[in-house]
Design an enzyme around this catalytic site. Sequence first.
Site, PDB file in Angstrom:
ATOM      1  N   TRP A  19      43.227  37.346  40.947  1.00  0.00           N
ATOM      2  CA  TRP A  19      44.093  36.632  40.011  1.00  0.00           C
ATOM      3  C   TRP A  19      43.698  35.154  40.007  1.00  0.00           C
ATOM      4  O   TRP A  19      43.411  34.588  41.062  1.00  0.00           O
ATOM      5  CB  TRP A  19      45.552  36.787  40.434  1.00  0.00           C
ATOM      6  CG  TRP A  19      46.516  36.359  39.390  1.00  0.00           C
ATOM      7  CD1 TRP A  19      47.030  35.104  39.203  1.00  0.00           C
ATOM      8  CD2 TRP A  19      47.083  37.179  38.362  1.00  0.00           C
ATOM      9  NE1 TRP A  19      47.882  35.079  38.127  1.00  0.00           N
ATOM     10  CE2 TRP A  19      47.936  36.335  37.595  1.00  0.00           C
ATOM     11  CE3 TRP A  19      46.961  38.519  38.018  1.00  0.00           C
ATOM     12  CZ2 TRP A  19      48.668  36.809  36.504  1.00  0.00           C
ATOM     13  CZ3 TRP A  19      47.684  38.997  36.933  1.00  0.00           C
ATOM     14  CH2 TRP A  19      48.518  38.147  36.184  1.00  0.00           C
ATOM     15  N   HIS A  49      47.198  41.039  46.984  1.00  0.00           N
ATOM     16  CA  HIS A  49      47.143  41.671  45.670  1.00  0.00           C
ATOM     17  C   HIS A  49      45.696  41.829  45.190  1.00  0.00           C
ATOM     18  O   HIS A  49      45.436  41.924  43.986  1.00  0.00           O
ATOM     19  CB  HIS A  49      47.985  40.874  44.674  1.00  0.00           C
ATOM     20  CG  HIS A  49      49.409  40.751  45.106  1.00  0.00           C
ATOM     21  ND1 HIS A  49      50.390  41.633  44.714  1.00  0.00           N
ATOM     22  CD2 HIS A  49      50.010  39.871  45.949  1.00  0.00           C
ATOM     23  CE1 HIS A  49      51.537  41.304  45.281  1.00  0.00           C
ATOM     24  NE2 HIS A  49      51.331  40.236  46.033  1.00  0.00           N
ATOM     25  N   HIS A  53      46.505  47.786  44.525  1.00  0.00           N
ATOM     26  CA  HIS A  53      47.526  47.345  45.453  1.00  0.00           C
ATOM     27  C   HIS A  53      48.926  47.745  45.005  1.00  0.00           C
ATOM     28  O   HIS A  53      49.158  48.076  43.848  1.00  0.00           O
ATOM     29  CB  HIS A  53      47.479  45.820  45.617  1.00  0.00           C
ATOM     30  CG  HIS A  53      47.822  45.075  44.359  1.00  0.00           C
ATOM     31  ND1 HIS A  53      46.895  44.804  43.384  1.00  0.00           N
ATOM     32  CD2 HIS A  53      48.999  44.558  43.915  1.00  0.00           C
ATOM     33  CE1 HIS A  53      47.476  44.142  42.391  1.00  0.00           C
ATOM     34  NE2 HIS A  53      48.757  43.986  42.696  1.00  0.00           N
ATOM     35  N   ASP A  55      52.829  46.373  44.752  1.00  0.00           N
ATOM     36  CA  ASP A  55      53.734  45.226  44.776  1.00  0.00           C
ATOM     37  C   ASP A  55      54.992  45.622  45.541  1.00  0.00           C
ATOM     38  O   ASP A  55      55.600  46.660  45.245  1.00  0.00           O
ATOM     39  CB  ASP A  55      54.166  44.833  43.357  1.00  0.00           C
ATOM     40  CG  ASP A  55      53.137  43.990  42.636  1.00  0.00           C
ATOM     41  OD1 ASP A  55      52.094  43.664  43.227  1.00  0.00           O
ATOM     42  OD2 ASP A  55      53.384  43.670  41.455  1.00  0.00           O
ATOM     43  N   HIS A  59      57.813  40.420  46.155  1.00  0.00           N
ATOM     44  CA  HIS A  59      56.804  39.672  45.408  1.00  0.00           C
ATOM     45  C   HIS A  59      57.433  38.872  44.266  1.00  0.00           C
ATOM     46  O   HIS A  59      56.971  37.777  43.943  1.00  0.00           O
ATOM     47  CB  HIS A  59      55.765  40.656  44.872  1.00  0.00           C
ATOM     48  CG  HIS A  59      54.651  40.050  44.077  1.00  0.00           C
ATOM     49  ND1 HIS A  59      53.972  38.922  44.477  1.00  0.00           N
ATOM     50  CD2 HIS A  59      54.093  40.430  42.887  1.00  0.00           C
ATOM     51  CE1 HIS A  59      53.043  38.637  43.577  1.00  0.00           C
ATOM     52  NE2 HIS A  59      53.107  39.516  42.601  1.00  0.00           N
ATOM     53  N   HIS A 160      58.250  43.188  35.511  1.00  0.00           N
ATOM     54  CA  HIS A 160      58.508  43.332  36.945  1.00  0.00           C
ATOM     55  C   HIS A 160      60.013  43.425  37.218  1.00  0.00           C
ATOM     56  O   HIS A 160      60.471  44.306  37.963  1.00  0.00           O
ATOM     57  CB  HIS A 160      57.947  42.136  37.716  1.00  0.00           C
ATOM     58  CG  HIS A 160      56.474  42.172  37.973  1.00  0.00           C
ATOM     59  ND1 HIS A 160      55.554  41.700  37.070  1.00  0.00           N
ATOM     60  CD2 HIS A 160      55.758  42.615  39.048  1.00  0.00           C
ATOM     61  CE1 HIS A 160      54.331  41.847  37.579  1.00  0.00           C
ATOM     62  NE2 HIS A 160      54.427  42.395  38.772  1.00  0.00           N
ATOM     63  N   GLU A 172      49.284  48.516  40.981  1.00  0.00           N
ATOM     64  CA  GLU A 172      48.434  47.864  39.976  1.00  0.00           C
ATOM     65  C   GLU A 172      46.954  48.001  40.337  1.00  0.00           C
ATOM     66  O   GLU A 172      46.599  48.252  41.482  1.00  0.00           O
ATOM     67  CB  GLU A 172      48.820  46.391  39.851  1.00  0.00           C
ATOM     68  CG  GLU A 172      50.239  46.201  39.316  1.00  0.00           C
ATOM     69  CD  GLU A 172      50.794  44.802  39.479  1.00  0.00           C
ATOM     70  OE1 GLU A 172      51.701  44.437  38.726  1.00  0.00           O
ATOM     71  OE2 GLU A 172      50.345  44.073  40.393  1.00  0.00           O
TER      72      GLU A 172
END
Length: 209
Positions: A19, A49, A53, A55, A59, A160, A172
């Site tokens: 990310w 992440h 992974h 979440d 998070h 989310h 994800e």
Amino acid sequence: MGNKWIDITQTISTRIATWPGDTPFEYELIATKEEGGAANVGTIKASLHTGTHADAPFHYVNEGETVDMLDVNLYIGRAKVVSVVGASEIGREELEAFDLTGVERLLLKTTNTSTPEKFPDRINTLRENIGPFLKGKGIFLIGTDQPSVDSIESKELLAHHSLFKHNVYIIENLLLENVEPGDYDLIALPLKIEGADGSPIRAVLRKVE
């Protein structure tokens, strides 16, 4: 060997995309047999992440569960893979086309190609209305082949939060490009890291015959 397990996990390496602004993956051998040690010993540094992974609710919600609190039974069991390739957003409108009777874990194939080494310019996201829809169907785990269920620019993380409010857990960055839609057995266990907001997972599928 009969009905084999299919690996749907991105390979973690120093080339894997992270990310924007997140901690890149690093691996280093801190002891080696070549240097006279009894064994090769490595150390890693990475965002939780990175790659495929899970979440944890913590998070995105301070009062949410951390990854060590999560029930392992969420991540082991029957799952359904559906193709929503071509949809830039996925919610009630897109998923009503599928028979989700009895489904508890739903994996979304949003693309036919995957390049883990390149972070996408745009993410196929989930609509805010997906949380109540999934809960109404009895689905408690959603997986996607995208790095997030929300857009790169999102600050509100509406998808989310919608999933959290309806007790739906998130996986994800699955690797689904070579997986046909259908029913599978799933194993996708996160590491038991105390206080953590997420964890890399090794995710595998086996076709239900």
